[in-house]
Design an enzyme around this catalytic site. Structure first.
Site, PDB file in Angstrom:
ATOM      1  N   ASN A   1       1.001  -1.203  -0.016  1.00 22.02           N
ATOM      2  CA  ASN A   1      -0.202  -0.102   0.048  1.00 22.02           C
ATOM      3  C   ASN A   1       0.673   1.199   0.012  1.00 22.02           C
ATOM      4  O   ASN A   1       0.364   2.353  -0.493  1.00 22.02           O
ATOM      5  CB  ASN A   1      -1.019  -0.026   1.223  1.00 22.02           C
ATOM      6  CG  ASN A   1      -0.381  -0.183   2.414  1.00 22.02           C
ATOM      7  OD1 ASN A   1       0.737  -0.438   2.624  1.00 22.02           O
ATOM      8  ND2 ASN A   1      -1.105   0.660   3.477  1.00 22.02           N
TER       9      ASN A   1
ATOM     10  N   LYS B   1      12.517  -7.240   0.714  1.00 18.32           N
ATOM     11  CA  LYS B   1      11.597  -7.970  -0.093  1.00 18.32           C
ATOM     12  C   LYS B   1      10.081  -7.557  -0.246  1.00 18.32           C
ATOM     13  O   LYS B   1       9.453  -7.229   0.933  1.00 18.32           O
ATOM     14  CB  LYS B   1      11.358  -9.408   0.951  1.00 18.32           C
ATOM     15  CG  LYS B   1      10.736 -10.469   0.221  1.00 18.32           C
ATOM     16  CD  LYS B   1       9.593 -10.467  -0.698  1.00 18.32           C
ATOM     17  CE  LYS B   1       8.225 -10.506   0.108  1.00 18.32           C
ATOM     18  NZ  LYS B   1       7.191 -10.408  -0.779  1.00 18.32           N
TER      19      LYS B   1
ATOM     20  N   GLY C   1       2.984  -4.998   7.567  1.00 21.27           N
ATOM     21  CA  GLY C   1       1.863  -5.840   6.787  1.00 21.27           C
ATOM     22  C   GLY C   1       0.834  -6.358   7.712  1.00 21.27           C
ATOM     23  O   GLY C   1       0.306  -5.377   8.831  1.00 21.27           O
ATOM     24  N   SER C   2       0.255  -7.775   7.558  1.00 23.39           N
ATOM     25  CA  SER C   2      -0.911  -7.944   8.260  1.00 23.39           C
ATOM     26  C   SER C   2      -0.561  -8.594   9.611  1.00 23.39           C
ATOM     27  O   SER C   2       0.623  -9.149   9.916  1.00 23.39           O
ATOM     28  CB  SER C   2      -1.538  -8.863   7.620  1.00 23.39           C
ATOM     29  OG  SER C   2      -0.944  -9.813   7.247  1.00 23.39           O
TER      30      SER C   2
ATOM     31  N   VAL D   1       0.708 -12.494   9.427  1.00 28.80           N
ATOM     32  CA  VAL D   1       2.143 -12.525   9.095  1.00 28.80           C
ATOM     33  C   VAL D   1       3.022 -11.999  10.240  1.00 28.80           C
ATOM     34  O   VAL D   1       4.038 -12.551  10.234  1.00 28.80           O
ATOM     35  CB  VAL D   1       2.264 -11.889   7.659  1.00 28.80           C
ATOM     36  CG1 VAL D   1       3.679 -12.125   7.325  1.00 28.80           C
ATOM     37  CG2 VAL D   1       1.293 -12.669   6.761  1.00 28.80           C
ATOM     38  N   GLY D   2       2.696 -10.894  10.568  1.00 27.91           N
ATOM     39  CA  GLY D   2       3.664 -10.283  11.667  1.00 27.91           C
ATOM     40  C   GLY D   2       3.902 -11.195  12.728  1.00 27.91           C
ATOM     41  O   GLY D   2       4.840 -11.413  13.161  1.00 27.91           O
TER      42      GLY D   2
ATOM     43  N   GLU E   1       4.967  -3.362  12.143  1.00 27.03           N
ATOM     44  CA  GLU E   1       4.091  -2.373  11.934  1.00 27.03           C
ATOM     45  C   GLU E   1       2.862  -3.066  11.439  1.00 27.03           C
ATOM     46  O   GLU E   1       2.961  -3.507  10.249  1.00 27.03           O
ATOM     47  CB  GLU E   1       4.199  -1.193  11.116  1.00 27.03           C
ATOM     48  CG  GLU E   1       5.554  -0.304  11.980  1.00 27.03           C
ATOM     49  CD  GLU E   1       5.145   0.207  13.267  1.00 27.03           C
ATOM     50  OE1 GLU E   1       3.744   0.446  13.580  1.00 27.03           O
ATOM     51  OE2 GLU E   1       5.947   0.752  14.115  1.00 27.03           O
TER      52      GLU E   1
ATOM     53  N   CYS F   1      -3.077   1.806   6.764  1.00 24.58           N
ATOM     54  CA  CYS F   1      -3.077   1.381   8.237  1.00 24.58           C
ATOM     55  C   CYS F   1      -3.396   2.307   8.900  1.00 24.58           C
ATOM     56  O   CYS F   1      -4.223   2.098  10.211  1.00 24.58           O
ATOM     57  CB  CYS F   1      -1.745   0.888   8.548  1.00 24.58           C
ATOM     58  SG  CYS F   1      -0.459   1.998   8.140  1.00 24.58           S
TER      59      CYS F   1
ATOM     60  N   GLN G   1      -8.356  -8.475  -2.837  1.00 25.97           N
ATOM     61  CA  GLN G   1      -8.896  -7.345  -1.829  1.00 25.97           C
ATOM     62  C   GLN G   1     -10.412  -6.640  -2.250  1.00 25.97           C
ATOM     63  O   GLN G   1     -10.937  -6.530  -1.313  1.00 25.97           O
ATOM     64  CB  GLN G   1      -7.892  -6.182  -1.885  1.00 25.97           C
ATOM     65  CG  GLN G   1      -8.029  -5.187  -0.935  1.00 25.97           C
ATOM     66  CD  GLN G   1      -7.825  -5.497   0.594  1.00 25.97           C
ATOM     67  OE1 GLN G   1      -6.826  -6.234   0.961  1.00 25.97           O
ATOM     68  NE2 GLN G   1      -8.807  -5.311   1.402  1.00 25.97           N
TER      69      GLN G   1
ATOM     70  N   GLU H   1      -9.970  -5.304  10.470  1.00 25.41           N
ATOM     71  CA  GLU H   1      -9.704  -4.190   9.850  1.00 25.41           C
ATOM     72  C   GLU H   1     -10.130  -4.805   8.160  1.00 25.41           C
ATOM     73  O   GLU H   1      -9.944  -5.811   7.961  1.00 25.41           O
ATOM     74  CB  GLU H   1      -8.059  -4.101   9.598  1.00 25.41           C
ATOM     75  CG  GLU H   1      -7.483  -3.345   8.580  1.00 25.41           C
ATOM     76  CD  GLU H   1      -6.015  -3.120   8.758  1.00 25.41           C
ATOM     77  OE1 GLU H   1      -5.389  -4.330   8.374  1.00 25.41           O
ATOM     78  OE2 GLU H   1      -5.416  -2.191   8.870  1.00 25.41           O
TER      79      GLU H   1
ATOM     80  N   GLU I   1       9.405   3.226  14.373  1.00 25.21           N
ATOM     81  CA  GLU I   1       9.918   3.583  13.163  1.00 25.21           C
ATOM     82  C   GLU I   1      10.120   5.300  12.594  1.00 25.21           C
ATOM     83  O   GLU I   1       9.210   5.789  13.460  1.00 25.21           O
ATOM     84  CB  GLU I   1       9.183   3.045  11.836  1.00 25.21           C
ATOM     85  CG  GLU I   1       9.152   1.257  12.109  1.00 25.21           C
ATOM     86  CD  GLU I   1       8.687   0.837  10.567  1.00 25.21           C
ATOM     87  OE1 GLU I   1       9.606   0.870   9.842  1.00 25.21           O
ATOM     88  OE2 GLU I   1       7.353   0.532  10.360  1.00 25.21           O
TER      89      GLU I   1
HETATM   90  P1  NAP Z   1       0.975  -8.922   4.231  1.00 21.65           P
HETATM   91  O1  NAP Z   1       0.088 -10.166   3.606  1.00 21.65           O
HETATM   92  O2  NAP Z   1       1.107  -9.347   5.765  1.00 21.65           O
HETATM   93  O3  NAP Z   1       2.301  -8.789   3.642  1.00 21.65           O
HETATM   94  C1  NAP Z   1       3.231  -7.994   3.970  1.00 21.65           C
HETATM   95  C2  NAP Z   1       4.351  -8.350   3.517  1.00 21.65           C
HETATM   96  O4  NAP Z   1       4.820  -9.590   3.822  1.00 21.65           O
HETATM   97  C3  NAP Z   1       4.512  -8.893   1.954  1.00 21.65           C
HETATM   98  O5  NAP Z   1       5.673  -8.344   1.320  1.00 21.65           O
HETATM   99  C4  NAP Z   1       4.290 -10.088   1.806  1.00 21.65           C
HETATM  100  O6  NAP Z   1       4.649 -10.844   0.586  1.00 21.65           O
HETATM  101  C5  NAP Z   1       5.187 -10.594   3.036  1.00 21.65           C
HETATM  102  N1  NAP Z   1       4.721 -12.018   3.507  1.00 21.65           N
HETATM  103  C6  NAP Z   1       3.542 -12.592   3.518  1.00 21.65           C
HETATM  104  N2  NAP Z   1       3.733 -13.723   4.099  1.00 21.65           N
HETATM  105  C7  NAP Z   1       4.911 -13.938   4.588  1.00 21.65           C
HETATM  106  C8  NAP Z   1       5.550 -15.006   4.996  1.00 21.65           C
HETATM  107  N3  NAP Z   1       5.038 -16.014   5.636  1.00 21.65           N
HETATM  108  N4  NAP Z   1       6.841 -14.855   5.602  1.00 21.65           N
HETATM  109  C9  NAP Z   1       7.503 -13.614   5.527  1.00 21.65           C
HETATM  110  N5  NAP Z   1       6.886 -12.603   4.620  1.00 21.65           N
HETATM  111  C10 NAP Z   1       5.654 -12.809   4.283  1.00 21.65           C
HETATM  112  O7  NAP Z   1       0.153  -7.599   4.271  1.00 21.65           O
HETATM  113  P2  NAP Z   1      -0.361  -6.743   2.704  1.00 21.65           P
HETATM  114  O8  NAP Z   1      -1.512  -7.779   2.470  1.00 21.65           O
HETATM  115  O9  NAP Z   1       0.693  -6.890   2.042  1.00 21.65           O
HETATM  116  O10 NAP Z   1      -0.481  -5.334   3.464  1.00 21.65           O
HETATM  117  C11 NAP Z   1      -1.754  -5.235   4.043  1.00 21.65           C
HETATM  118  C12 NAP Z   1      -1.542  -5.078   5.598  1.00 21.65           C
HETATM  119  O11 NAP Z   1      -0.558  -4.148   5.849  1.00 21.65           O
HETATM  120  C13 NAP Z   1      -2.682  -4.367   6.557  1.00 21.65           C
HETATM  121  O12 NAP Z   1      -3.035  -5.356   7.488  1.00 21.65           O
HETATM  122  C14 NAP Z   1      -2.404  -3.061   6.802  1.00 21.65           C
HETATM  123  O13 NAP Z   1      -2.757  -2.514   8.036  1.00 21.65           O
HETATM  124  C15 NAP Z   1      -0.741  -3.304   6.839  1.00 21.65           C
HETATM  125  N6  NAP Z   1       0.128  -1.943   6.837  1.00 21.65           N
HETATM  126  C16 NAP Z   1       0.552  -1.457   8.055  1.00 21.65           C
HETATM  127  C17 NAP Z   1       1.330  -0.423   8.186  1.00 21.65           C
HETATM  128  C18 NAP Z   1       1.686   0.222   9.501  1.00 21.65           C
HETATM  129  O14 NAP Z   1       2.447   0.818   9.342  1.00 21.65           O
HETATM  130  N7  NAP Z   1       1.251  -0.199  10.532  1.00 21.65           N
HETATM  131  C19 NAP Z   1       1.368   0.198   7.049  1.00 21.65           C
HETATM  132  C20 NAP Z   1       1.008  -0.275   5.720  1.00 21.65           C
HETATM  133  C21 NAP Z   1       0.214  -1.446   5.741  1.00 21.65           C
HETATM  134  P3  NAP Z   1       3.332 -10.929  -0.343  1.00 21.65           P
HETATM  135  O15 NAP Z   1       3.206  -9.652  -1.129  1.00 21.65           O
HETATM  136  O16 NAP Z   1       3.884 -11.874  -1.355  1.00 21.65           O
HETATM  137  O17 NAP Z   1       1.987 -11.422   0.411  1.00 21.65           O
END
Ligand code: NAP
Ligand code: MG
Length: 476
Positions: free
Chosen positions: A147, A170, A223-224, A227-228, A245, A279, A326, A378, A457
């Site tokens: 995003n 990555k 990210g989510s 995964v986090g 985050e 987010c 999405q 969310e 951060e």
């Molecule tokens: P995501 O699915 O958790 O992915 C985030 C990153 O992690 C991507 O590069 C993803 O690769 C990678 N990933 C997925 N599975 C993994 C694993 N098992 N091991 C290591 N890395 C892995 O999140 P998203 O769908 O890209 O983004 C949406 C989420 O991000 C929302 O929940 C949003 O709130 C959050 N977000 C938070 C902030 C903040 O600062 N708090 C800022 C922006 C977004 P892939 O792309 O291949 O899935």
């Protein structure tokens, strides 16, 4: 094919990813190399190899490299903004603004590289001197979401490099374009070979191999929450440093004494701009009874005036959702909200435009309760709920009743309530008479509860993650 960047070399791969424009699914932005497990191993080894040279570089060398990167990003902000809008779907002005932010972040951390200092402290023992200083942690893995495809890689890579660490990035599989453009700029910035590496591909494969690599000293993830959490477990197992985050369910409180236009603008910006894919989006609009009906009437009028269309078209207010998955998730939550008894006052439907893309009308629910799933989970799309409350005390309680705690906001002309709210809101960031989204780069960014884990951060707080403190005792 846009290649991986490992040890200062461009490396193609047998498998490629087609980067599709969400505003026009007939438009393929480019194809990108997909890393193998061996590529990830090679990238971490390259970063380890470069650590000696980069960690002992002078502050001036670091300043010069980061300043070069920041300058080029800023000089090319229109071009890179188009790339960002094309691969992610935020509007061109939003995308150009994000690129400019990435440039400013590199400039800020160029300065931080030369300001990195320690403390000299008299010892409690006679004849002893104490110095406390910061050193890099080693190889850091940066795992980033789609995003903010250039700002987030930048706000991680810039402090990592400023403090002498080496990097393996990555990016999200959906948005490799901006990360690749960043790597290309970095490749000409004078960093030693291997100090910055780019591995693209799926998180479950490439990301997983990266965070499991024992050569990685720290993982910074955005990210989510699912995964986090799994990354935190992996890191805990081998005692690697980790910073997460994650999501938000950010409340925007609107009190009876609010300036109505300030409140409506904050709510519309926070809930729907960047297609709600932030987010920090305001997904819960908590409104006191005395202003509720006026607020709802005014926000609906404003939402109706918003133009949903191609991210690159002039005049577009809201671009498409990032992809079909999405979009289906968002539409699924609209159905969930209706089933839960919320009133869908506006939007929530798939939209057809001249070009085929992932368009939907911004959705607004009213008559919702904070216990509904649409107010607990969310959604990460242009969907917001109004929650009617009787007074400020109930508004604060509802605002804090969430598993998340990234940001929160209040619209009020009362100093008393504004001041109470900023003290008692259980979130890492608080906004008064401003949208919940929209932050500065020179101050800490992060949240509480399920939104963040580890140190903050951005700004000076970034040093906490990207450095480790050493306490040195000297008897001269
Ligand atoms: P995501 O699915 O958790 O992915 C985030 C990153 O992690 C991507 O590069 C993803 O690769 C990678 N990933 C997925 N599975 C993994 C694993 N098992 N091991 C290591 N890395 C892995 O999140 P998203 O769908 O890209 O983004 C949406 C989420 O991000 C929302 O929940 C949003 O709130 C959050 N977000 C938070 C902030 C903040 O600062 N708090 C800022 C922006 C977004 P892939 O792309 O291949 O899935
Ligand atoms: Mg994903």
């Amino acid at each position: 094919m846009k290649a991986l960047y490992i040890s200062g070399e461009w490396k193609e791969s047998g498998t490629v990813y087609r980067n599709i424009n969400p505003s026009d699914t007939g438009d393929c932005v480019d194809t990108y190399a997909v890393a193998s497990a061996a590529d990830v191993t090679a990238a971490v080894a390259a970063a380890q190899g470069a650590l000696g040279e980069w960690s002992s570089s002078t502050p001036q060398q670091r300043f010069t490299a980061l300043d070069f990167i920041g300058t080029e990003i800023l000089d090319r902000k229109e071009e890179l903004g188009r790339l960002l809008a094309r691969e992610e779907g935020k509007t061109l002005p939003e995308a150009t603004g994000e690129v400019a932010r990435a440039g400013q972040i590199f400039k800020f951390f160029a300065g931080e590289a030369v300001r990195n200092s320690g403390e000299h402290i008299p010892s409690v023992r006679p004849g002893v001197e104490v110095d406390v200083f910061r050193q890099p942690i080693g190889v850091v893995a940066l795992v980033t979401p789609w995003n903010f495809p250039i700002a987030i890689p930048s706000w991680k890579a810039a402090p990592a490099l400023a403090f002498g660490n080496t990097v393996v990035l990555k990016p999200a599989e959906l948005t490799p374009g901006c990360a690749w453009a960043l790597a290309e700029i970095v490749s000409r910035s004078g960093l030693p070979k291997g100090a910055f590496n780019l591995v693209m591909g799926k998180g479950s494969v490439v990301g997983d191999a990266l965070v499991r690599n024992s050569g990685v000293a720290g993982v910074s993830f955005t990210g989510s929450i699912e995964v986090g959490r799994s990354i935190a477990k992996t890191c805990a197992d081998r005692l690697a440093k980790v910073q997460l985050e994650m999501g938000g369910k950010n409340p925007l409180v609107v009190l009876d004494d609010a300036d109505l236009s300030v409140a409506v603008n904050a709510a519309v910006n926070g809930a729907y701009f960047s297609t709600g894919q932030r987010c920090t989006a305001s997904s819960r609009l908590i409104v006191t009874a005395g202003i509720h009906d006026r607020f709802v009437a005014a926000i609906v009028e404003k939402i109706r005036s918003l133009k949903v269309d191609d991210a690159l078209a002039p005049g577009t207010d809201i671009g498409p959702v990032v992809d079909e998955t999405q979009l289906q998730k968002n539409l699924g939550y609209v159905e969930t909200g209706k089933k839960e008894g919320a009133k869908l006052l506006h939007g929530g439907e798939r939209l057809k435009r001249v070009k085929t893309g992932y368009y939907m009308t911004p959705a607004l629910f009213t008559e919702t309760g904070n216990a509904m799933r649409i107010n607990r989970e969310e959604i990460f799309g242009p969907v917001a709920s109004v929650i009617r409350v009787k007074d400020y005390d109930e508004a604060l309680a509802v605002a804090n009743d969430t598993p998340f705690g990234l940001t929160s906001g209040i619209c009020t002309t009362s100093l008393k309530y504004a001041s109470h709210f900023r003290t008692h809101a259980d979130s890492g960031m608080v906004m008064i008479n401003l949208p919940t989204a929209g932050v500065d780069y020179h101050v800490p960014f992060g949240g509480r509860k399920g939104s963040s884990y580890g140190s903050r951060e951005q700004g000076r707080a970034a040093a906490e993650f990207y450095t480790t403190v050493k306490t040195c005792y000297t008897a001269p």
